[in-house]
Design a protein around this motif. Structure first.
Motif, mmCIF file in Angstrom:
data_model
loop_
_atom_site.group_PDB
_atom_site.id
_atom_site.type_symbol
_atom_site.label_atom_id
_atom_site.label_comp_id
_atom_site.label_asym_id
_atom_site.label_seq_id
_atom_site.Cartn_x
_atom_site.Cartn_y
_atom_site.Cartn_z
ATOM 1 N N MET A 31 0.834 -1.206 0.000
ATOM 2 C CA MET A 31 0.000 0.000 0.000
ATOM 3 C C MET A 31 0.866 1.253 0.000
ATOM 4 S SD MET A 31 -3.371 -0.744 2.247
ATOM 5 C CE MET A 31 -2.792 -1.877 3.490
ATOM 6 N N ARG A 32 1.945 1.234 0.772
ATOM 7 C CA ARG A 32 2.865 2.368 0.818
ATOM 8 C C ARG A 32 3.500 2.582 -0.556
ATOM 9 N NH1 ARG A 32 6.551 0.553 4.253
ATOM 10 N NH2 ARG A 32 4.947 0.483 5.835
ATOM 11 N N LEU A 33 3.965 1.500 -1.183
ATOM 12 C CA LEU A 33 4.576 1.591 -2.506
ATOM 13 C C LEU A 33 3.587 2.163 -3.519
ATOM 14 C CD1 LEU A 33 6.941 0.887 -4.491
ATOM 15 C CD2 LEU A 33 5.734 -1.263 -4.868
ATOM 16 N N LEU A 34 2.373 1.644 -3.513
ATOM 17 C CA LEU A 34 1.354 2.121 -4.448
ATOM 18 C C LEU A 34 1.067 3.603 -4.238
ATOM 19 C CD1 LEU A 34 -1.040 -0.925 -4.273
ATOM 20 C CD2 LEU A 34 -0.081 -0.003 -6.383
ATOM 21 N N THR A 35 0.906 4.005 -3.001
ATOM 22 C CA THR A 35 0.604 5.398 -2.693
ATOM 23 C C THR A 35 1.734 6.321 -3.132
ATOM 24 O OG1 THR A 35 -0.709 4.693 -0.794
ATOM 25 C CG2 THR A 35 -0.014 6.993 -0.839
ATOM 26 N N GLU A 36 2.961 5.958 -2.791
ATOM 27 C CA GLU A 36 4.111 6.794 -3.151
ATOM 28 C C GLU A 36 4.295 6.872 -4.663
ATOM 29 O OE1 GLU A 36 7.383 5.089 -1.032
ATOM 30 O OE2 GLU A 36 6.638 5.771 0.908
ATOM 31 N N ARG A 37 4.206 5.737 -5.317
ATOM 32 C CA ARG A 37 4.428 5.694 -6.766
ATOM 33 C C ARG A 37 3.336 6.451 -7.519
ATOM 34 N NH1 ARG A 37 8.122 5.682 -10.555
ATOM 35 N NH2 ARG A 37 7.502 4.512 -12.357
ATOM 36 N N MET A 38 2.083 6.269 -7.104
ATOM 37 C CA MET A 38 0.990 6.953 -7.783
ATOM 38 C C MET A 38 1.064 8.467 -7.546
ATOM 39 S SD MET A 38 -1.898 4.046 -7.281
ATOM 40 C CE MET A 38 -3.192 4.721 -8.285
ATOM 41 N N ALA A 39 1.536 8.879 -6.373
ATOM 42 C CA ALA A 39 1.725 10.310 -6.099
ATOM 43 C C ALA A 39 2.817 10.878 -7.000
ATOM 44 C CB ALA A 39 2.073 10.527 -4.631
ATOM 45 N N ARG A 40 3.903 10.134 -7.179
ATOM 46 C CA ARG A 40 4.981 10.586 -8.077
ATOM 47 C C ARG A 40 4.477 10.740 -9.500
ATOM 48 N NH1 ARG A 40 9.950 6.716 -6.389
ATOM 49 N NH2 ARG A 40 10.317 7.641 -4.353
ATOM 50 N N ILE A 41 3.690 9.765 -9.945
ATOM 51 C CA ILE A 41 3.139 9.823 -11.307
ATOM 52 C C ILE A 41 2.241 11.041 -11.444
ATOM 53 C CG2 ILE A 41 1.552 8.670 -12.899
ATOM 54 C CD1 ILE A 41 2.734 5.981 -11.804
ATOM 55 N N SER A 42 1.413 11.284 -10.445
ATOM 56 C CA SER A 42 0.504 12.434 -10.473
ATOM 57 C C SER A 42 1.285 13.746 -10.519
ATOM 58 C CB SER A 42 -0.403 12.396 -9.244
ATOM 59 O OG SER A 42 -1.250 13.511 -9.226
ATOM 60 N N ARG A 43 2.318 13.853 -9.683
ATOM 61 C CA ARG A 43 3.133 15.074 -9.683
ATOM 62 C C ARG A 43 3.832 15.271 -11.026
ATOM 63 N NH1 ARG A 43 4.408 13.369 -4.350
ATOM 64 N NH2 ARG A 43 6.349 12.461 -5.094
ATOM 65 N N ALA A 44 4.314 14.188 -11.602
ATOM 66 C CA ALA A 44 4.995 14.286 -12.900
ATOM 67 C C ALA A 44 4.030 14.741 -13.985
ATOM 68 C CB ALA A 44 5.614 12.944 -13.271
ATOM 69 N N ARG A 45 2.810 14.250 -13.925
ATOM 70 C CA ARG A 45 1.811 14.667 -14.914
ATOM 71 C C ARG A 45 1.471 16.139 -14.751
ATOM 72 N NH1 ARG A 45 -2.021 9.349 -14.628
ATOM 73 N NH2 ARG A 45 -0.769 8.095 -16.034
ATOM 74 N N LYS A 46 1.307 16.579 -13.500
ATOM 75 C CA LYS A 46 1.017 17.995 -13.261
ATOM 76 C C LYS A 46 2.166 18.862 -13.738
ATOM 77 C CE LYS A 46 -2.110 17.825 -9.352
ATOM 78 N NZ LYS A 46 -2.290 18.160 -7.929
ATOM 79 N N HIS A 47 3.377 18.438 -13.439
ATOM 80 C CA HIS A 47 4.559 19.195 -13.848
ATOM 81 C C HIS A 47 4.657 19.249 -15.361
ATOM 82 C CE1 HIS A 47 8.840 19.975 -14.636
ATOM 83 N NE2 HIS A 47 8.738 20.762 -13.589
ATOM 84 N N GLY A 48 4.337 18.172 -16.023
ATOM 85 C CA GLY A 48 4.405 18.107 -17.479
ATOM 86 C C GLY A 48 3.336 18.931 -18.162
ATOM 87 N N ASP A 49 2.220 19.193 -17.463
ATOM 88 C CA ASP A 49 1.130 19.985 -18.042
ATOM 89 C C ASP A 49 1.394 21.485 -17.983
ATOM 90 O OD1 ASP A 49 -0.256 17.696 -18.589
ATOM 91 O OD2 ASP A 49 -1.610 17.851 -16.872
ATOM 92 N N GLN A 50 2.301 21.895 -17.127
ATOM 93 C CA GLN A 50 2.584 23.319 -16.985
ATOM 94 C C GLN A 50 3.405 23.814 -18.176
ATOM 95 O OE1 GLN A 50 4.629 23.669 -13.285
ATOM 96 N NE2 GLN A 50 2.807 23.312 -12.063
ATOM 97 N N THR A 51 3.141 25.023 -18.579
ATOM 98 C CA THR A 51 3.961 25.620 -19.623
ATOM 99 C C THR A 51 4.944 26.560 -18.944
ATOM 100 O OG1 THR A 51 2.319 27.359 -19.935
ATOM 101 C CG2 THR A 51 2.184 25.454 -21.412
ATOM 102 N N TRP A 52 6.182 26.441 -19.301
ATOM 103 C CA TRP A 52 7.226 27.227 -18.669
ATOM 104 C C TRP A 52 7.651 28.351 -19.603
ATOM 105 C CZ3 TRP A 52 8.094 26.270 -13.728
ATOM 106 C CH2 TRP A 52 7.694 25.032 -13.236
ATOM 107 N N CYS A 53 7.740 29.534 -19.061
ATOM 108 C CA CYS A 53 8.203 30.688 -19.835
ATOM 109 C C CYS A 53 9.661 30.953 -19.531
ATOM 110 C CB CYS A 53 7.389 31.953 -19.469
ATOM 111 S SG CYS A 53 5.636 31.776 -19.839
ATOM 112 N N HIS A 54 10.441 31.199 -20.522
ATOM 113 C CA HIS A 54 11.873 31.471 -20.339
ATOM 114 C C HIS A 54 12.161 32.927 -20.507
ATOM 115 C CE1 HIS A 54 13.074 27.232 -20.288
ATOM 116 N NE2 HIS A 54 12.013 27.103 -21.064
#
Length: 78
Positions: free
Chosen positions: A55-78
């Protein structure tokens, strides 16, 4: 402790299904045995359920995936 590197894709999918409430009987018997052997599943009384480590592994891994998806959806301005 259950490690992500120990799991095949099929085993990972089985754990996610179990976390979301699918019954163990819907998972391949060989997969259930392997997950039990590595400590991802445990026998309690007359049933098999996810171990705390799984359960700990699933929770941690799914949270990482969620954060990565959120991070990937953001548009970054340079």
């Amino acid at each position: 402790m259950v490690l992500m590197s120990e799991l095949s894709l099929e085993e990972w999918e089985a754990l996610k299904r179990l976390l979301h409430g699918d019954p163990v009987r819907q998972i391949d018997g060989q997969t259930v045995q392997r997950l039990t052997d590595i400590g991802a599943l445990q026998k309690k009384r007359d049933r098999i359920e996810l171990s705390c480590a799984a359960m700990r592994l699933l929770t941690e891994r799914m949270a990482r995936i969620s954060r990565a998806r959120k991070h990937g959806d953001q548009t970054w301005c340079h």
